[in-house]
Design an enzyme around this catalytic site. Structure first.
Site, PDB file in Angstrom:
ATOM      1  N   GLY A  46      44.914  -7.516  70.013  1.00 24.91           N
ATOM      2  CA  GLY A  46      43.987  -8.461  69.406  1.00 24.91           C
ATOM      3  C   GLY A  46      43.776  -8.145  67.937  1.00 24.91           C
ATOM      4  N   GLN A  51      39.353  -8.068  60.130  1.00 27.98           N
ATOM      5  CA  GLN A  51      40.239  -6.919  59.911  1.00 27.98           C
ATOM      6  C   GLN A  51      41.287  -7.173  58.826  1.00 27.98           C
ATOM      7  OE1 GLN A  51      40.911  -6.668  64.389  1.00 27.98           O
ATOM      8  NE2 GLN A  51      41.275  -4.573  63.774  1.00 27.98           N
ATOM      9  N   CYS A  92      41.870   0.518  68.285  1.00 26.14           N
ATOM     10  CA  CYS A  92      41.693  -0.576  67.332  1.00 26.14           C
ATOM     11  C   CYS A  92      42.697  -0.405  66.197  1.00 26.14           C
ATOM     12  CB  CYS A  92      40.263  -0.525  66.784  1.00 26.14           C
ATOM     13  SG  CYS A  92      39.923  -1.800  65.564  1.00 26.14           S
ATOM     14  N   LEU A  93      43.311  -1.502  65.770  1.00 22.44           N
ATOM     15  CA  LEU A  93      44.280  -1.422  64.672  1.00 22.44           C
ATOM     16  C   LEU A  93      43.625  -0.947  63.381  1.00 22.44           C
ATOM     17  CD1 LEU A  93      46.347  -4.696  65.270  1.00 22.44           C
ATOM     18  CD2 LEU A  93      47.004  -2.338  65.817  1.00 22.44           C
ATOM     19  N   HIS A 134      35.623  -6.856  72.294  1.00 21.54           N
ATOM     20  CA  HIS A 134      35.961  -5.990  71.158  1.00 21.54           C
ATOM     21  C   HIS A 134      36.167  -6.832  69.888  1.00 21.54           C
ATOM     22  CE1 HIS A 134      38.391  -2.473  69.430  1.00 21.54           C
ATOM     23  NE2 HIS A 134      38.657  -3.457  68.602  1.00 21.54           N
ATOM     24  N   GLU A 135      36.930  -7.922  70.007  1.00 25.12           N
ATOM     25  CA  GLU A 135      37.240  -8.741  68.826  1.00 25.12           C
ATOM     26  C   GLU A 135      36.012  -9.502  68.333  1.00 25.12           C
ATOM     27  OE1 GLU A 135      39.904  -8.020  67.398  1.00 25.12           O
ATOM     28  OE2 GLU A 135      40.836  -7.037  69.108  1.00 25.12           O
TER      29      GLU A 135
HETATM   30 NI    NI Z   1      39.634  -3.681  66.745  1.00 22.84          NI
END
Ligand code: NI
Length: 168
Positions: A46, A51, A92-93, A134-135
């Protein structure tokens, strides 16, 4: 299409609150395509617009094993959370290399528009339910490490800043 730069924790821009999208045009669809390309390239499940430093209510995700079931959520709102909750490992990215347990609802319903402005309601469970929660947190300026203890969070912050310094 283009790969977008992903902000890394503790970048303060990750804490900006996103605003609703009102125009569903080609520019938006290009952003969606770029975010999907960026998410697949980074092997994430995601990615929230926050981000990539776009502070609008837009999320892309794909929790399928085959990586061929993209979901686009615009102006998403969770309309129902199951009472049942479970703690699972999240990453998480924007916090590369860090995984830790976060408690989330097992099952949620989410109402959102697609990239053409068509509103629908989706049901999510398992990994997809975790991903939605999360997103959507990202859109509120919240990163998953904020659910961890201050001690853990500070360790992660120090580690990230050190890694970013070495990369620079
Ligand atoms: Ni994330």
């Amino acid at each position: 299409m283009a790969l977008l730069n992903i902000l890394c924790y503790p970048d303060p821009r990750l804490h900006k609150v996103a605003t609703p999208i009102t125009v569903f045009d080609e520019k938006l669809r290009t952003l969606v395509a770029d975010m999907l390309e960026t998410m697949y390239e980074a092997q994430g499940v995601g990615l929230a617009a926050t981000q990539v430093n776009v502070h609008q209510r837009l999320v892309v995700m794909d929790t399928s094993e085959e990586r061929n079931q993209a979901t686009v959520l615009i102006n998403p709102e969770i309309t129902w959370y199951s009472e049942e909750r479970v703690k699972g490992e999240e990453g998480c990215l924007s916090v590369p290399g860090i995984y830790d347990g976060v408690e989330r609802a097992v099952h949620v319903k989410v109402k959102a528009a697609d990239e053409h402005g068509q509103v629908r309601e989706l049901e999510a469970e398992g990994l997809m339910a975790v991903c939605v929660q999360h997103e959507l947190d990202h859109l509120m300026g919240k990163v998953f490490v904020e659910y961890l203890s201050p001690l853990k969070r500070n360790r992660i912050k120090t580690k990230m800043l050190k890694a970013q310094k070495e990369d620079a």
